[in-house]
Design a protein around this motif. Sequence first.
Motif, PDB file in Angstrom:
ATOM      1  N   LEU A 287     -50.611 -30.722   2.531  1.00 58.00           N
ATOM      2  CA  LEU A 287     -50.018 -29.229   2.069  1.00 58.00           C
ATOM      3  C   LEU A 287     -48.662 -29.587   1.301  1.00 58.00           C
ATOM      4  CD1 LEU A 287     -49.493 -26.140   2.045  1.00 58.00           C
ATOM      5  CD2 LEU A 287     -48.148 -26.390   4.148  1.00 58.00           C
ATOM      6  N   TYR A 288     -47.555 -30.438   1.653  1.00 62.34           N
ATOM      7  CA  TYR A 288     -46.791 -30.576   0.977  1.00 62.34           C
ATOM      8  C   TYR A 288     -47.001 -31.551  -0.196  1.00 62.34           C
ATOM      9  CZ  TYR A 288     -43.975 -29.941   5.317  1.00 62.34           C
ATOM     10  OH  TYR A 288     -43.551 -29.171   6.399  1.00 62.34           O
ATOM     11  N   GLU A 289     -48.259 -32.141  -0.090  1.00 62.74           N
ATOM     12  CA  GLU A 289     -48.574 -33.074  -1.432  1.00 62.74           C
ATOM     13  C   GLU A 289     -49.210 -31.876  -2.417  1.00 62.74           C
ATOM     14  OE1 GLU A 289     -51.942 -36.070  -2.328  1.00 62.74           O
ATOM     15  OE2 GLU A 289     -50.424 -36.786  -0.681  1.00 62.74           O
ATOM     16  N   ALA A 290     -50.062 -31.121  -1.995  1.00 61.40           N
ATOM     17  CA  ALA A 290     -50.669 -30.251  -2.770  1.00 61.40           C
ATOM     18  C   ALA A 290     -49.630 -29.262  -3.428  1.00 61.40           C
ATOM     19  CB  ALA A 290     -51.557 -29.218  -2.031  1.00 61.40           C
ATOM     20  N   LEU A 291     -48.392 -28.864  -2.716  1.00 61.13           N
ATOM     21  CA  LEU A 291     -47.161 -27.952  -3.416  1.00 61.13           C
ATOM     22  C   LEU A 291     -46.350 -28.883  -4.210  1.00 61.13           C
ATOM     23  CD1 LEU A 291     -46.404 -26.050  -0.091  1.00 61.13           C
ATOM     24  CD2 LEU A 291     -47.530 -25.273  -2.331  1.00 61.13           C
ATOM     25  N   GLY A 292     -46.592 -30.173  -4.244  1.00 62.31           N
ATOM     26  CA  GLY A 292     -45.933 -30.972  -5.180  1.00 62.31           C
ATOM     27  C   GLY A 292     -44.405 -31.329  -4.623  1.00 62.31           C
ATOM     28  N   ILE A 293     -44.239 -31.156  -3.271  1.00 63.03           N
ATOM     29  CA  ILE A 293     -42.880 -31.195  -2.588  1.00 63.03           C
ATOM     30  C   ILE A 293     -42.464 -32.768  -2.679  1.00 63.03           C
ATOM     31  CG2 ILE A 293     -41.603 -31.007  -0.371  1.00 63.03           C
ATOM     32  CD1 ILE A 293     -42.487 -28.303  -1.322  1.00 63.03           C
ATOM     33  N   THR A 294     -41.265 -32.666  -3.356  1.00 60.99           N
ATOM     34  CA  THR A 294     -40.542 -33.921  -3.091  1.00 60.99           C
ATOM     35  C   THR A 294     -39.336 -33.714  -2.546  1.00 60.99           C
ATOM     36  OG1 THR A 294     -39.785 -33.849  -5.521  1.00 60.99           O
ATOM     37  CG2 THR A 294     -41.756 -35.244  -5.217  1.00 60.99           C
ATOM     38  N   ILE A 295     -38.670 -34.414  -1.802  1.00 58.86           N
ATOM     39  CA  ILE A 295     -37.579 -34.432  -1.236  1.00 58.86           C
ATOM     40  C   ILE A 295     -36.431 -35.472  -1.484  1.00 58.86           C
ATOM     41  CG2 ILE A 295     -36.128 -34.117   0.964  1.00 58.86           C
ATOM     42  CD1 ILE A 295     -38.832 -32.967   2.118  1.00 58.86           C
ATOM     43  N   THR A 296     -35.269 -35.505  -1.759  1.00 56.12           N
ATOM     44  CA  THR A 296     -34.293 -36.455  -2.304  1.00 56.12           C
ATOM     45  C   THR A 296     -33.296 -36.146  -1.446  1.00 56.12           C
ATOM     46  OG1 THR A 296     -34.904 -36.635  -4.384  1.00 56.12           O
ATOM     47  CG2 THR A 296     -32.998 -37.679  -3.930  1.00 56.12           C
ATOM     48  N   TYR A 297     -32.802 -37.149  -0.218  1.00 56.25           N
ATOM     49  CA  TYR A 297     -31.715 -37.116   0.523  1.00 56.25           C
ATOM     50  C   TYR A 297     -30.933 -38.137   0.406  1.00 56.25           C
ATOM     51  CZ  TYR A 297     -29.649 -36.872   5.342  1.00 56.25           C
ATOM     52  OH  TYR A 297     -28.844 -36.713   6.169  1.00 56.25           O
ATOM     53  N   ASP A 298     -29.551 -37.275   0.449  1.00 56.20           N
ATOM     54  CA  ASP A 298     -28.437 -38.141  -0.036  1.00 56.20           C
ATOM     55  C   ASP A 298     -27.566 -38.271   1.424  1.00 56.20           C
ATOM     56  OD1 ASP A 298     -25.971 -39.022  -0.660  1.00 56.20           O
ATOM     57  OD2 ASP A 298     -25.486 -37.837  -2.531  1.00 56.20           O
ATOM     58  N   ASN A 299     -27.653 -39.540   1.969  1.00 59.45           N
ATOM     59  CA  ASN A 299     -27.395 -39.789   3.227  1.00 59.45           C
ATOM     60  C   ASN A 299     -25.717 -39.500   3.354  1.00 59.45           C
ATOM     61  OD1 ASN A 299     -27.717 -40.447   5.854  1.00 59.45           O
ATOM     62  ND2 ASN A 299     -27.025 -42.428   5.488  1.00 59.45           N
ATOM     63  N   ALA A 300     -25.039 -40.032   2.123  1.00 56.24           N
ATOM     64  CA  ALA A 300     -23.568 -39.921   2.204  1.00 56.24           C
ATOM     65  C   ALA A 300     -23.212 -38.330   2.275  1.00 56.24           C
ATOM     66  CB  ALA A 300     -23.046 -40.286   0.601  1.00 56.24           C
ATOM     67  N   THR A 301     -23.741 -37.378   1.503  1.00 55.91           N
ATOM     68  CA  THR A 301     -23.217 -36.166   1.522  1.00 55.91           C
ATOM     69  C   THR A 301     -24.191 -35.491   2.657  1.00 55.91           C
ATOM     70  OG1 THR A 301     -24.878 -35.470  -0.177  1.00 55.91           O
ATOM     71  CG2 THR A 301     -22.738 -36.067  -0.641  1.00 55.91           C
ATOM     72  N   ARG A 302     -25.362 -35.899   3.250  1.00 56.31           N
ATOM     73  CA  ARG A 302     -26.288 -35.316   4.135  1.00 56.31           C
ATOM     74  C   ARG A 302     -26.711 -34.034   3.633  1.00 56.31           C
ATOM     75  NH1 ARG A 302     -25.456 -37.517   9.425  1.00 56.31           N
ATOM     76  NH2 ARG A 302     -26.299 -35.301  10.302  1.00 56.31           N
ATOM     77  N   THR A 303     -26.985 -34.132   2.328  1.00 56.52           N
ATOM     78  CA  THR A 303     -27.838 -32.914   1.898  1.00 56.52           C
ATOM     79  C   THR A 303     -29.191 -33.532   1.217  1.00 56.52           C
ATOM     80  OG1 THR A 303     -26.960 -33.459  -0.421  1.00 56.52           O
ATOM     81  CG2 THR A 303     -25.771 -31.810   1.043  1.00 56.52           C
ATOM     82  N   ALA A 304     -30.112 -32.523   1.045  1.00 54.42           N
ATOM     83  CA  ALA A 304     -31.303 -32.991   0.474  1.00 54.42           C
ATOM     84  C   ALA A 304     -31.814 -31.803  -0.462  1.00 54.42           C
ATOM     85  CB  ALA A 304     -32.332 -32.667   1.872  1.00 54.42           C
ATOM     86  N   THR A 305     -32.316 -32.404  -1.532  1.00 52.40           N
ATOM     87  CA  THR A 305     -32.719 -31.726  -2.567  1.00 52.40           C
ATOM     88  C   THR A 305     -34.440 -31.579  -2.316  1.00 52.40           C
ATOM     89  OG1 THR A 305     -30.901 -32.170  -3.898  1.00 52.40           O
ATOM     90  CG2 THR A 305     -32.909 -31.183  -5.210  1.00 52.40           C
ATOM     91  N   VAL A 306     -34.792 -30.175  -2.611  1.00 51.49           N
ATOM     92  CA  VAL A 306     -36.047 -30.141  -2.568  1.00 51.49           C
ATOM     93  C   VAL A 306     -36.940 -29.651  -3.747  1.00 51.49           C
ATOM     94  CG1 VAL A 306     -37.975 -29.186  -1.123  1.00 51.49           C
ATOM     95  CG2 VAL A 306     -36.043 -29.762  -0.034  1.00 51.49           C
ATOM     96  N   ARG A 307     -37.940 -30.147  -4.440  1.00 51.33           N
ATOM     97  CA  ARG A 307     -38.360 -29.684  -5.565  1.00 51.33           C
ATOM     98  C   ARG A 307     -39.853 -29.637  -5.177  1.00 51.33           C
ATOM     99  NH1 ARG A 307     -34.299 -30.478  -9.490  1.00 51.33           N
ATOM    100  NH2 ARG A 307     -33.175 -32.223  -9.059  1.00 51.33           N
ATOM    101  N   SER A 308     -40.448 -28.577  -5.943  1.00 50.07           N
ATOM    102  CA  SER A 308     -42.037 -28.224  -5.889  1.00 50.07           C
ATOM    103  C   SER A 308     -42.630 -28.007  -7.303  1.00 50.07           C
ATOM    104  CB  SER A 308     -42.199 -27.035  -4.967  1.00 50.07           C
ATOM    105  OG  SER A 308     -43.601 -26.839  -5.037  1.00 50.07           O
ATOM    106  N   ARG A 309     -43.651 -28.816  -7.595  1.00 51.05           N
ATOM    107  CA  ARG A 309     -44.517 -28.796  -8.654  1.00 51.05           C
ATOM    108  C   ARG A 309     -45.924 -29.055  -8.057  1.00 51.05           C
ATOM    109  NH1 ARG A 309     -41.788 -31.552 -13.861  1.00 51.05           N
ATOM    110  NH2 ARG A 309     -41.860 -29.353 -14.614  1.00 51.05           N
ATOM    111  N   PRO A 310     -46.490 -27.809  -7.887  1.00 46.99           N
ATOM    112  CA  PRO A 310     -47.713 -27.776  -7.162  1.00 46.99           C
ATOM    113  C   PRO A 310     -48.952 -28.604  -8.147  1.00 46.99           C
ATOM    114  CG  PRO A 310     -46.735 -25.645  -7.095  1.00 46.99           C
ATOM    115  CD  PRO A 310     -46.058 -26.397  -8.120  1.00 46.99           C
ATOM    116  N   LEU A 311     -49.853 -29.192  -7.321  1.00 45.56           N
ATOM    117  CA  LEU A 311     -50.847 -29.637  -8.201  1.00 45.56           C
ATOM    118  C   LEU A 311     -51.848 -28.719  -8.844  1.00 45.56           C
ATOM    119  CD1 LEU A 311     -51.605 -32.384  -5.354  1.00 45.56           C
ATOM    120  CD2 LEU A 311     -50.525 -32.741  -7.317  1.00 45.56           C
ATOM    121  N   LEU A 312     -52.546 -29.241  -9.956  1.00 46.18           N
ATOM    122  CA  LEU A 312     -53.546 -28.130 -10.557  1.00 46.18           C
ATOM    123  C   LEU A 312     -54.972 -28.086  -9.766  1.00 46.18           C
ATOM    124  CD1 LEU A 312     -53.028 -29.255 -14.225  1.00 46.18           C
ATOM    125  CD2 LEU A 312     -52.408 -27.167 -12.858  1.00 46.18           C
TER     126      LEU A 312
END
Length: 188
Positions: free
Chosen positions: A146-171
Amino acid sequence: MGAIEEARPAVLICRALDAWIARAFAPERLTATITTLSQAGIAASAAQIQTPEQAKARQALKECERRLARYQAALDSGANPAVVTQWINDAQRDREAAQKKLDALPTVTRKKEPPLTADQIREITERLGDIAQRIQAADADKKEPLYEALGITITYDNATRTATVRSRPLLACRYKECPRGDLNPHAR
């Protein structure tokens, strides 16, 4: 112990992601979500597809245009014409090289499908039923597609303990080949 500590942010992020997806499809938000999805589909179908090489060449062209505008402003403000002329010549040479590179790249085409309408999206969500319950009840290994189909990518910054989530759904979801897996095994 280290592996558990490393896995913990991933578990927390996935729980938060599941909760976000569930909220987006909650009954009180469903109309807004469907409208957003419909508008995104319209924008995506109108967007020009480009390869990374094409994007890089187009960016180089834009940068050349910015340089030329700055150089013109420098001339207008009284800068030495001989020096600025050399800058302009260099920028024009760079622009021509970028344009030649762009022209040499193959064009990217895709099958033009009309975007899903709001009514079609609503029909799909109604057929799926309670999306929040499905996501929360699904096994973790069922969520990965499901996450793959939604094109979910998560970038986690351990120093700030924050995550950036992006979605680019697959065609593929648009072509009735949804790769997300079966999140509703009891409906077979």
